[in-house]
Design a protein around this motif. Sequence first.
Motif, mmCIF file in Angstrom:
data_model
loop_
_atom_site.group_PDB
_atom_site.id
_atom_site.type_symbol
_atom_site.label_atom_id
_atom_site.label_comp_id
_atom_site.label_asym_id
_atom_site.label_seq_id
_atom_site.Cartn_x
_atom_site.Cartn_y
_atom_site.Cartn_z
ATOM 1 N N ALA A 126 -51.388 -69.929 59.314
ATOM 2 C CA ALA A 126 -50.220 -69.239 58.785
ATOM 3 C C ALA A 126 -49.063 -69.422 59.764
ATOM 4 O O ALA A 126 -49.227 -69.228 60.972
ATOM 5 N N GLU A 127 -47.900 -69.813 59.249
ATOM 6 C CA GLU A 127 -46.762 -70.101 60.110
ATOM 7 C C GLU A 127 -46.240 -68.868 60.834
ATOM 8 O O GLU A 127 -45.655 -68.978 61.908
ATOM 9 N N ASP A 128 -46.437 -67.697 60.264
ATOM 10 C CA ASP A 128 -45.920 -66.480 60.890
ATOM 11 C C ASP A 128 -46.928 -65.833 61.843
ATOM 12 O O ASP A 128 -46.648 -64.793 62.431
ATOM 13 N N LEU A 129 -48.072 -66.458 62.038
ATOM 14 C CA LEU A 129 -49.101 -65.915 62.917
ATOM 15 C C LEU A 129 -48.927 -66.469 64.323
ATOM 16 O O LEU A 129 -48.904 -67.677 64.520
ATOM 17 N N GLU A 130 -48.771 -65.602 65.289
ATOM 18 C CA GLU A 130 -48.611 -66.000 66.689
ATOM 19 C C GLU A 130 -49.992 -66.217 67.303
ATOM 20 O O GLU A 130 -50.794 -65.295 67.384
ATOM 21 N N PRO A 131 -50.298 -67.454 67.744
ATOM 22 C CA PRO A 131 -51.620 -67.702 68.334
ATOM 23 C C PRO A 131 -51.824 -66.908 69.626
ATOM 24 O O PRO A 131 -50.878 -66.631 70.361
ATOM 25 N N GLU A 132 -53.067 -66.547 69.883
ATOM 26 C CA GLU A 132 -53.427 -65.798 71.094
ATOM 27 C C GLU A 132 -53.635 -66.763 72.265
ATOM 28 O O GLU A 132 -54.083 -67.886 72.075
ATOM 29 N N TRP A 133 -53.358 -66.303 73.477
ATOM 30 C CA TRP A 133 -53.609 -67.094 74.683
ATOM 31 C C TRP A 133 -55.093 -67.017 75.028
ATOM 32 O O TRP A 133 -55.721 -65.980 74.865
ATOM 33 N N ASP A 134 -55.634 -68.105 75.510
ATOM 34 C CA ASP A 134 -57.051 -68.208 75.856
ATOM 35 C C ASP A 134 -57.174 -68.974 77.174
ATOM 36 O O ASP A 134 -56.366 -69.850 77.455
#
Length: 126
Positions: A44-52
């Motif tokens: 989803a374009e509006d989903l901010e990926p989490e840092w890992d």
Amino acid sequence: MARYIAREGLVSVMNQTKWEKLQALMQQESYRRPPWRAYCLRDAEDLEPEWDYDWHYHLPPFKSIVWLEINPIQKERRGQLLPDKLTDNTDYLTDLLKTHHIPFSIEGQSLRVWGYLKPGQAVSLI
């Protein structure tokens, strides 16, 4: 996935060998431990990926990565009363990526490794 890539007109700028090289390079950086986050095909374009921080097991399949950001700012916790120590590894990581011909751009404070680009997408690859 191949039909989606063709339908969207995406152009691959990374291959399996380069992704594996990037993963191996980052696994060797046990001292710096740069965090990463990825945006994949069909996310989803509006989903901010989490840092890992896990470069061993948590990476998505390479064929699905549109971009992968590396945060070059290393935070070292010094206790409750002292602020975290910040070390900027941008120059080091930039040189590392350039040496191994891994296409990336600088996006804010992050280094963004590109897996796919859209035709006409204006990205200044380094």
